[in-house]
Design a protein around this motif. Structure first.
Motif, short mmCIF file in Angstrom:
data_model
loop_
_atom_site.label_atom_id
_atom_site.label_comp_id
_atom_site.label_asym_id
_atom_site.label_seq_id
_atom_site.Cartn_x
_atom_site.Cartn_y
_atom_site.Cartn_z
N ASP A 69 0.85 -1.22 -0.13
CA ASP A 69 0.13 -0.07 -0.06
C ASP A 69 0.80 1.16 0.08
O ASP A 69 0.29 2.46 0.03
CB ASP A 69 -1.13 0.01 1.32
N GLN A 70 2.30 1.04 -0.17
CA GLN A 70 3.03 2.23 -0.09
C GLN A 70 3.82 2.52 -1.67
O GLN A 70 4.15 1.15 -2.11
CB GLN A 70 4.07 2.11 0.77
N PHE A 71 3.94 3.30 -2.13
CA PHE A 71 4.91 3.69 -3.04
C PHE A 71 5.91 4.67 -3.08
O PHE A 71 5.67 5.72 -2.25
CB PHE A 71 4.02 3.77 -4.42
N TRP A 72 7.00 4.41 -3.60
CA TRP A 72 8.01 5.63 -3.69
C TRP A 72 8.03 6.54 -5.18
O TRP A 72 7.41 6.09 -6.04
CB TRP A 72 9.40 5.15 -3.83
N VAL A 73 8.03 7.96 -4.85
CA VAL A 73 7.89 8.67 -5.84
C VAL A 73 9.07 10.13 -5.61
O VAL A 73 9.38 10.24 -4.56
CB VAL A 73 6.36 9.22 -5.91
N ASN A 74 9.01 10.84 -6.94
CA ASN A 74 9.76 11.90 -6.77
C ASN A 74 8.99 12.65 -5.79
O ASN A 74 7.76 12.99 -5.87
CB ASN A 74 9.98 12.57 -7.92
N PRO A 75 9.89 13.66 -5.04
CA PRO A 75 9.18 14.78 -4.13
C PRO A 75 8.74 15.87 -4.89
O PRO A 75 9.25 16.13 -5.88
CB PRO A 75 10.17 14.93 -3.24
N PHE A 76 7.87 16.66 -4.25
CA PHE A 76 7.54 17.83 -4.84
C PHE A 76 8.45 19.00 -4.64
O PHE A 76 9.10 19.02 -3.60
CB PHE A 76 6.05 18.24 -3.95
N GLY A 77 8.44 19.78 -5.67
CA GLY A 77 9.40 20.89 -5.93
C GLY A 77 10.77 20.49 -6.07
O GLY A 77 11.76 21.46 -6.02
N VAL A 78 11.11 19.14 -6.34
CA VAL A 78 12.83 19.04 -6.74
C VAL A 78 12.62 18.77 -8.30
O VAL A 78 12.21 17.76 -8.67
CB VAL A 78 13.04 17.96 -6.04
N SER A 79 13.60 19.46 -8.71
CA SER A 79 13.76 19.24 -10.31
C SER A 79 13.98 18.03 -10.80
O SER A 79 15.08 17.04 -9.94
CB SER A 79 14.93 20.25 -10.82
N PHE A 80 13.71 17.57 -11.77
CA PHE A 80 14.22 16.04 -12.36
C PHE A 80 15.63 15.88 -12.58
O PHE A 80 16.36 15.03 -12.31
CB PHE A 80 13.68 15.98 -13.74
N ASN A 81 16.23 17.15 -12.70
CA ASN A 81 17.67 17.17 -13.10
C ASN A 81 18.35 17.12 -11.70
O ASN A 81 19.71 17.04 -11.77
CB ASN A 81 17.94 18.68 -13.87
N ARG A 82 18.11 17.35 -10.66
CA ARG A 82 18.50 17.35 -9.36
C ARG A 82 18.38 16.33 -8.50
O ARG A 82 19.06 15.99 -7.73
CB ARG A 82 18.33 18.73 -8.80
N VAL A 83 17.10 15.52 -8.52
CA VAL A 83 16.85 14.55 -7.81
C VAL A 83 17.87 13.45 -7.44
O VAL A 83 18.41 12.86 -8.51
CB VAL A 83 15.60 13.89 -8.04
N LYS A 84 17.85 13.04 -6.17
CA LYS A 84 18.72 11.76 -5.79
C LYS A 84 17.98 10.78 -5.02
O LYS A 84 16.80 11.10 -4.80
CB LYS A 84 19.97 12.24 -4.85
N VAL A 85 18.83 9.73 -4.79
CA VAL A 85 18.06 8.69 -4.15
C VAL A 85 17.60 9.22 -2.61
O VAL A 85 16.37 8.84 -2.25
CB VAL A 85 18.91 7.56 -3.98
N ALA A 86 18.38 10.01 -2.23
CA ALA A 86 18.08 10.45 -0.81
C ALA A 86 17.04 11.47 -0.80
O ALA A 86 16.47 11.37 0.04
CB ALA A 86 19.25 11.37 -0.45
N ASP A 87 16.48 11.89 -1.98
CA ASP A 87 15.26 12.61 -2.12
C ASP A 87 13.84 12.18 -2.05
O ASP A 87 13.17 12.74 -1.86
CB ASP A 87 15.27 13.70 -3.24
N LEU A 88 14.08 10.70 -2.59
CA LEU A 88 12.78 10.03 -2.71
C LEU A 88 12.04 10.00 -1.59
O LEU A 88 12.32 9.88 -0.44
CB LEU A 88 13.21 8.93 -3.22
N ILE A 89 10.88 9.85 -1.85
CA ILE A 89 9.61 9.77 -0.68
C ILE A 89 8.76 8.60 -0.90
O ILE A 89 8.49 7.95 -1.90
CB ILE A 89 8.83 10.94 -0.41
N ALA A 90 8.60 7.93 0.43
CA ALA A 90 7.44 6.79 0.42
C ALA A 90 6.20 7.33 0.66
O ALA A 90 6.02 7.92 1.84
CB ALA A 90 7.93 5.72 1.17
N VAL A 91 5.10 7.23 0.04
CA VAL A 91 3.67 7.62 0.29
C VAL A 91 2.75 6.37 0.64
O VAL A 91 2.92 5.40 -0.09
CB VAL A 91 3.22 8.58 -0.80
N ASP A 92 1.95 6.75 1.54
CA ASP A 92 0.86 5.47 1.93
C ASP A 92 -0.53 5.79 1.37
O ASP A 92 -0.55 6.75 0.62
CB ASP A 92 0.86 5.03 3.29
N SER A 93 -1.31 4.74 1.45
CA SER A 93 -2.51 4.93 0.88
C SER A 93 -3.37 6.04 1.31
O SER A 93 -4.42 6.20 0.58
CB SER A 93 -3.44 3.49 0.98
N GLY A 94 -3.11 6.70 2.35
CA GLY A 94 -3.96 7.98 2.91
C GLY A 94 -3.22 8.99 2.36
O GLY A 94 -3.81 10.18 2.84
#
Length: 268
Positions: A69-94
């Protein structure tokens, strides 16, 4: 005369006849999670490199291997050109960020949460507002089978005609996920493109391919009247270029490209 009764020696024992390896299998959820997050960060950088960014719009998600029920996705407001593994977020079904320090894009949550919930086989989903997909969608057209690559979507795509403004409601996300059905691509009229796959690698490859095919179709129609494949030809081409294992493997070339050019994306 060479016999046609036996397979040619140079063909590999795969559905496509190509020497394609299989997707790696890991011993633990943590190893699988790390692998998926690295691929996700690489895919986002590739979106940036190839011009798929459009301000805050666009997102790619991959299901967590341990918590369905969780997925990893790119965070809001971080450029595609700058995102790193450390920036990724996990979001639940809520819609709660359960891992990571950034916020989630509301559109990313309402679209991707519903796709992952309604389609257990959709390990990943890629969404972007590319110029070619927006142009094709504005014409109200799907890909026509005018070349081999477009046949990967022959009978595997759908046009979403409804538009109620930016996708920030769960109801709209649910409707998109329902209309997606068992297709691998849904073209959102006046909006953009979503592709899904059994792996992140596959989903992102389909996105790149769809956008490229949209460009070819727009160019061909601007120049004249393209000749489409017959139904039988489209099925034959789709069996090869639409193969899931080929889709997964094709991303590995992009992975090698971007991690060599931008190794900082792997920083955790």
């Amino acid at each position: 005369m060479t016999s046609t009764a036996e397979p040619a020696a140079y063909l590999a024992d795969t559905s496509t006849g190509l020497p394609i390896p299989t997707e790696p299998v890991f011993a633990t959820h943590e190893e699988t999670r790390r692998h998926r997050k690295q691929r996700l960060a690489a895919a986002l950088r590739l979106f940036g490199k190839y011009g798929f960014g459009e301000g805050i719009s666009g997102h790619i998600s991959v299901r967590d291997p341990e918590y369905p029920d969780q997925f990893w996705v790119n965070p809001f407001g971080v450029s595609f050109n700058r995102v790193k593994v450390a920036d990724l977020i996990a979001v639940d079904s809520g819609g709660r960020v359960v891992r990571g320090r950034h916020r989630v894009n509301p559109s990313a949550f309402v679209i991707h949460s519903q796709i992952h919930e309604l389609h257990p086989g959709a390990t990943a989903a890629a969404h972007g507002h590319t110029a070619h997909s927006r142009a094709l969608g504005a014409l109200g057209r799907l890909l026509e089978p005018i070349d081999q690559e477009s046949c990967a979507f022959y009978g595997r795509q759908v046009l979403y005609r409804d538009y109620e403004g930016p996708s920030v409601s769960l109801a709209q996300g649910r409707d998109i996920a329902e209309k997606l059905g068992d297709n691998r691509a849904i073209l959102l009229r006046h909006h953009g493109l979503i592709t899904v796959g059994g792996s992140l690698d596959e989903a992102v490859h389909w996105f790149f391919t769809y956008d490229s095919c949209a460009r070819v179709q727009l160019l061909a129609r601007a120049a004249g009247t393209p000749e489409a494949f017959s139904h039988e030809q489209a099925l034959a081409a789709g069996a090869g270029f639409g193969d899931e294992q080929l889709g997964w493997f094709s991303f590995q070339l992009l992975w090698d490209e971007i991690t060599t050019e931008q190794p900082d994306l792997l920083e955790e």
